[in-house]
Design a protein around this motif. Sequence first.
Motif, PDB file in Angstrom:
ATOM      1  N   GLY A 209     103.097  64.950  43.606  1.00  0.00           N
ATOM      2  CA  GLY A 209     104.369  65.113  42.922  1.00  0.00           C
ATOM      3  C   GLY A 209     105.174  63.834  42.800  1.00  0.00           C
ATOM      4  N   LYS A 210     104.670  62.747  43.396  1.00  0.00           N
ATOM      5  CA  LYS A 210     105.382  61.466  43.346  1.00  0.00           C
ATOM      6  C   LYS A 210     104.587  60.417  42.567  1.00  0.00           C
ATOM      7  N   GLU A 211     103.580  60.876  41.799  1.00  0.00           N
ATOM      8  CA  GLU A 211     102.685  59.951  41.109  1.00  0.00           C
ATOM      9  C   GLU A 211     103.407  59.049  40.116  1.00  0.00           C
ATOM     10  N   ASP A 212     104.556  59.507  39.563  1.00  0.00           N
ATOM     11  CA  ASP A 212     105.274  58.720  38.563  1.00  0.00           C
ATOM     12  C   ASP A 212     106.138  57.623  39.178  1.00  0.00           C
ATOM     13  N   ARG A 213     106.125  57.507  40.509  1.00  0.00           N
ATOM     14  CA  ARG A 213     106.839  56.420  41.187  1.00  0.00           C
ATOM     15  C   ARG A 213     106.049  55.901  42.394  1.00  0.00           C
ATOM     16  N   THR A 214     104.742  56.074  42.312  1.00  0.00           N
ATOM     17  CA  THR A 214     103.842  55.564  43.354  1.00  0.00           C
ATOM     18  C   THR A 214     102.961  54.473  42.751  1.00  0.00           C
ATOM     19  N   LEU A 215     102.812  53.354  43.451  1.00  0.00           N
ATOM     20  CA  LEU A 215     102.048  52.227  42.932  1.00  0.00           C
ATOM     21  C   LEU A 215     101.345  51.509  44.073  1.00  0.00           C
ATOM     22  N   HIS A 216     100.609  50.449  43.739  1.00  0.00           N
ATOM     23  CA  HIS A 216      99.899  49.695  44.771  1.00  0.00           C
ATOM     24  C   HIS A 216     100.879  49.066  45.753  1.00  0.00           C
ATOM     25  N   CYS A 217     100.565  49.161  47.027  1.00  0.00           N
ATOM     26  CA  CYS A 217     101.328  48.449  48.046  1.00  0.00           C
ATOM     27  C   CYS A 217     101.001  46.967  47.947  1.00  0.00           C
ATOM     28  N   VAL A 218     102.028  46.124  47.991  1.00  0.00           N
ATOM     29  CA  VAL A 218     101.791  44.681  47.873  1.00  0.00           C
ATOM     30  C   VAL A 218     101.154  44.113  49.138  1.00  0.00           C
ATOM     31  N   ASP A 219     101.092  44.911  50.191  1.00  0.00           N
ATOM     32  CA  ASP A 219     100.530  44.436  51.449  1.00  0.00           C
ATOM     33  C   ASP A 219      99.092  44.922  51.640  1.00  0.00           C
ATOM     34  N   CYS A 220      98.895  46.247  51.700  1.00  0.00           N
ATOM     35  CA  CYS A 220      97.553  46.776  51.964  1.00  0.00           C
ATOM     36  C   CYS A 220      96.769  47.063  50.689  1.00  0.00           C
ATOM     37  N   GLN A 221      97.421  47.024  49.522  1.00  0.00           N
ATOM     38  CA  GLN A 221      96.784  47.197  48.208  1.00  0.00           C
ATOM     39  C   GLN A 221      96.326  48.623  47.927  1.00  0.00           C
ATOM     40  N   ASN A 222      96.651  49.567  48.795  1.00  0.00           N
ATOM     41  CA  ASN A 222      96.365  50.963  48.483  1.00  0.00           C
ATOM     42  C   ASN A 222      97.460  51.517  47.577  1.00  0.00           C
ATOM     43  N   LYS A 223      97.089  52.492  46.752  1.00  0.00           N
ATOM     44  CA  LYS A 223      98.073  53.072  45.833  1.00  0.00           C
ATOM     45  C   LYS A 223      98.875  54.137  46.583  1.00  0.00           C
TER      46      LYS A 223
END
Length: 297
Positions: A209-223
């Motif tokens: 439900g948060k896919e429209d404001r979830t992105l890659h983490c700049v640290d671990c690179q996971n979405k």
Amino acid sequence: MYDSSSDDFDPGVPVVPEAHDLDFPPVVNGVDYLVSAVDHLTADAPAVSRRDLKYAVIHLHAAAEVLLKARLLQAHWSLVFKDPLQATEDRYRDGDFESCGIDETIERLGNLAGVAISDRERKTLRSLSKDRNALQHYGLTHNALAIETRAGQVLDLLIRFLDEALLPKLNPGEKSLVESDLDRVHEGLDSIHAFVTQRMKRLRNQLQGKEDRTLHCVDCQNKTMVVSPEGDSECLFCGLRDLGPSFHANAYIYGHPDAAQMIHECPQCQSPTFTDKVVLADGRTVSFCFTCTATHD
């Protein structure tokens, strides 16, 4: 550029060592560092210890340097010199020279050896270099999950580099020297991937439900970096949080050649944190505001 007067000089041909010699040809040496990194990353413990993680990062960085330069050696031995104009066979044999850094090695691999390293892979290697420098010289205080995940990504990158760029150019005798070690490295990578996969499965409900404001983490690179409409952000995988909208907007595009033109004033909240080319978990590539989460396709 180099002295080619000796036609029989070939640094890629292993020399049979005396019994008392320490013999680590480049590819064997690089794979040995990979084995050590895997052993530290998969040490038997509830979680990887700080000491294991430190040596995993240091040895993984050494593996990256050695293996990338080993492919450069296959193109020509003079290319590993920082200044190829100063390259001589005697200096190469004696190890009496300063070699090129990772960034220069990557440039030469692409320009002179036909081996491309993507921008994403280069960014991953640079992050590892920063971790290694901090650990070795200054003492690193950092999120262990992020470092462990990045180490797994570099390990994956280097195994693919070995399979696609290095091993096909080795003769059967050279390949046989690293086969058993590579089996250990592949097993370790499977274990690291399993760890990441299981953790991602556990986070699935929290991310839904948060896919429209979830992105890659700049640290671990996971979405797994979730940005709230209030401008707060938190990575549910590694725990990175409280970057602040401005810092996060700039960190997301750090290193991009057009970074200066990619951040604008948000048309909704007027904050200068409206960033182009943000890839969201819902699959869209949009302009995204790290302050109010407004998007524009």
